[in-house]
Scaffold this active site. Sequence first.
Site, PDB file in Angstrom:
ATOM      1  CB  SER A  93      -0.935  -3.253   2.614  1.00  0.00           C
ATOM      2  OG  SER A  93      -1.104  -4.019   1.465  1.00  0.00           O
ATOM      3  CE  LYS A  99      -4.567  -8.947   7.495  1.00  0.00           C
ATOM      4  NZ  LYS A  99      -4.645  -9.845   6.357  1.00  0.00           N
ATOM      5  CG  ASN A 139      -2.340  -7.362  -9.543  1.00  0.00           C
ATOM      6  OD1 ASN A 139      -2.497  -8.561  -9.469  1.00  0.00           O
ATOM      7  ND2 ASN A 139      -2.752  -6.527  -8.616  1.00  0.00           N
ATOM      8  CD  GLU A 179      -4.512  -5.438   5.729  1.00  0.00           C
ATOM      9  OE1 GLU A 179      -3.684  -4.767   6.370  1.00  0.00           O
ATOM     10  OE2 GLU A 179      -4.240  -6.552   5.266  1.00  0.00           O
ATOM     11  CG  HIS A 227       2.306  -7.145  -0.753  1.00  0.00           C
ATOM     12  ND1 HIS A 227       3.127  -6.477   0.111  1.00  0.00           N
ATOM     13  CD2 HIS A 227       1.110  -7.252  -0.120  1.00  0.00           C
ATOM     14  CE1 HIS A 227       2.461  -6.183   1.210  1.00  0.00           C
ATOM     15  NE2 HIS A 227       1.243  -6.648   1.096  1.00  0.00           N
TER      16      HIS A 227
END
Length: 181
Positions: free
Chosen positions: A86, A64, A110, A59, A107
Site C-alpha cells: 500500500s 520486497k 473485502n 512493508e 488490492h
Amino acid sequence: SDPAALRKGMDTIARNLERQVSKGAITEHDRDTTLKRIDAREDLDSAHAADLVVEAILEDEEVKSDVFRTLDAIVQPQGILASNTSSISITRLGAVTSRPDQTIGMHFMNPVPVMKLVEVIRGYETSWYTAVSGASSRWNSMPICRRSGSSAAVSSWPTMFPAMSTWPDAGRSCPPISFSS
C-alpha cells in the site's frame, strides 16, 4: 519461510470463507473451489510455472525488492509479479526485475469472495495488457486501474470520484473484465 505463518494464513482464509458461507454470501461449493485454487507454498522455487505471483509480506522495500529479484529469476518469463503493498512504489519494485512491464500492485476488496472489484496499480512501465488482461481477467472481477503512487485508491474513496477526471490516466479507462473461471 515460516510454516506456522503459512498455516495461520490459510486458517484465516478458511475461517473467513466459512463466515461468508454462514452469512449466505457464498456457497459451500464456492468456498471449496476457492480453497482448492490457493497453492500456498513455503519455497519460492515452487512459483516457477505460475502465471501470477502475488507477494504479501512485510512493508519493507528492501525485503520486497529482494523477493522480487528472486521471483524474477524463478517465475516463467510471461509470469506477472504482483505486490499487495500500500505504500511502496510499484515502479521501483518493477525496476529491480527484468520485467517492469509485468509488475503490478493488487488490492482485493473485502470480502474477497463477494466483492467483484480489484484495484490494479500500474508502475511507470507496466503494460496495459498486464494491468487489465493479465491480472484481473483471472478472476470474475472489475479492475480499478491507477498509476503507482503513495496510497491505494481504496483508502481514498471519499476523494477518488471527484478526482477521476484529473488523474494521470483520465483519458484511458480500464474496461470491465468479467470472465468465468
